[in-house]
Design an enzyme around this catalytic site. Structure first.
Site, mmCIF file in Angstrom:
data_model
loop_
_atom_site.group_PDB
_atom_site.id
_atom_site.type_symbol
_atom_site.label_atom_id
_atom_site.label_comp_id
_atom_site.label_asym_id
_atom_site.label_seq_id
_atom_site.Cartn_x
_atom_site.Cartn_y
_atom_site.Cartn_z
ATOM 1 N N LEU A 147 0.856 -1.173 0.000
ATOM 2 C CA LEU A 147 0.000 0.000 0.000
ATOM 3 C C LEU A 147 0.896 1.229 0.000
ATOM 4 C CD1 LEU A 147 -2.687 -0.933 2.719
ATOM 5 C CD2 LEU A 147 -2.980 -0.986 0.233
ATOM 6 N N ASP A 148 0.452 2.305 -0.626
ATOM 7 C CA ASP A 148 1.208 3.542 -0.586
ATOM 8 C C ASP A 148 1.370 4.015 0.858
ATOM 9 O OD1 ASP A 148 1.336 3.592 -3.362
ATOM 10 O OD2 ASP A 148 -0.498 4.788 -3.536
ATOM 11 N N LYS A 149 2.391 4.801 1.101
ATOM 12 C CA LYS A 149 2.677 5.293 2.445
ATOM 13 C C LYS A 149 1.431 5.891 3.109
ATOM 14 C CE LYS A 149 5.089 9.048 4.800
ATOM 15 N NZ LYS A 149 5.895 10.277 4.626
ATOM 16 N N ARG A 172 -6.103 5.896 -7.379
ATOM 17 C CA ARG A 172 -5.880 7.340 -7.427
ATOM 18 C C ARG A 172 -5.916 7.858 -8.863
ATOM 19 N NH1 ARG A 172 -0.379 7.660 -4.170
ATOM 20 N NH2 ARG A 172 -0.665 9.923 -4.475
#
Length: 351
Positions: free
Chosen positions: A164-166, A269
């Site tokens: 997962l992205d930060k 996104r």
């Protein structure tokens, strides 16, 4: 010639790192003195070092050079492309760097929502980096997994099979043994792992309540730091599909549920921005902060798959983080309970 020289307490080498300052007695350096031979004459300094110290990677030697740990005839040389001459004497101080120490166990609290002998599922908070990378060589989920279970030290990437992205919160599955790790990788490749997200997006929802976005993605040709929907006839990329369902909407924005069918970088996104609904606080793709939310409004709330060892059907949920819930409430994005499954209502805070 090489000598092993532990640094005395308080003593620093050419460049001190945070790790050095935290535990100066644990740092050891090895000083190697090397002579540039005819075979290295005229080479870049980093290439000559790689030839003369073949057991160390070129990238690691470049890190040492950037830290001021390489001297040529007594002078520190920071420029990797500097050309060396036969007969020159190199002194290399081999010492830990942030990157070389990245895969170290660290103690940190982890929210484990499921665990057995073969795998575990973690609810990752926003702000936690999954894997060490430039700017984040410590304090990552990988470091925490290594510190939590000694078996993780025997697995590639500590058993992490997806990311997962930060600044995305939510569920991640992690293997605890190699055979399970390989099986999970196969399940993900076969699209047999169901991953669903909740997102807060700009603008009132437009069009049908359910939409399937099938738009290939690749690097944005105008900005290599971003991903974008691309024309595969003109730019490299891969097919990508996201199913989007509007859960609630008002003039300022909408709450949507997103289901991934592929796992491209930044897929939700990018696809939401492509629809004209960038996520709140997602500056990279056109979003702005709203109602106190300072990170992209994306939460991986559901993970479902057949256990690769037992065959048991696993379906796990992660409640909304406080920042996400508060922003949703301040925006008065209240989903209509009719038509929503009970599990989603519970995640959203309905009994």
């Amino acid at each position: 010639m090489s000598t092993l020289q532990p640094l005395a307490q308080g003593e620093a080498g050419p460049a001190s790192t945070e790790a050095d300052e935290a535990d100066p007695e644990a740092i050891q350096t090895e000083l190697r003195t090397l002579t540039v031979g005819a075979a290295q004459h005229g080479l870049r300094l980093d290439k000559a070092l790689s030839d003369l110290v073949p057991e160390l990677s070129r990238s690691y030697l470049q890190q040492l050079q950037s830290l001021g740990c390489v001297r040529l005839d007594g002078q520190v040389v920071l420029k990797h492309a500097h050309k060396v001459k036969a007969g020159e004497v190199l002194a290399v101080e081999i010492r830990p760097t942030e990157q070389s120490q990245a895969f170290r166990p660290e103690q940190m609290p982890l929210d484990v929502v499921y665990e057995d002998a073969h795998l575990l599922v973690v609810n990752k908070p926003a702000g936690l980096v999954v894997h060490p990378a430039p700017g984040h060589w410590s304090g990552t989920l990988l470091n925490g997994l290594l510190g939590r279970d000694v078996r993780a030290q025997q697995l590639p990437r500590a058993g992490i099979v997806h990311r997962l992205d930060k600044d995305t919160s939510g569920l991640m599955v992690v293997a605890r043994e190699r055979s399970t790790m390989d099986a999970l990788v196969r399940l993900i490749a076969a699209r047999a792992v169901s991953r669903q997200y909740l997102a807060l997006a700009h603008r009132a929802w437009q069009g049908p309540l359910q939409r399937s976005v099938q738009a290939p993605m690749g690097r944005d040709p105008r900005n290599r730091l971003r991903m974008a929907v691309v024309d595969l006839a003109q730019h490299p990329g891969k097919e990508a599909r996201t199913d989007v369902t509007c859960v609630a909407s008002q003039a300022q924005g909408c709450l949507v549920r997103c289901s991934l069918h592929t796992g491209r970088t930044h897929q939700i996104r990018v696809h939401m921005a492509h629809l004209g609904h960038p996520l709140w606080a997602d500056a990279l793709y056109g979003g702005t902060p709203l109602h106190g939310l300072q990170r992209q409004a994306l939460h991986a709330f559901r993970l479902a798959f057949a256990h690769p060892v037992t065959g048991q059907a696993l379906e796990l949920f992660a409640p909304l983080p406080d920042d996400f819930r508060q922003a949703m409430q301040q925006a008065e994005l209240q989903p209509a309970a009719q038509g929503l499954e009970q599990s989603l209502l519970q995640v959203l805070g309905y009994n």
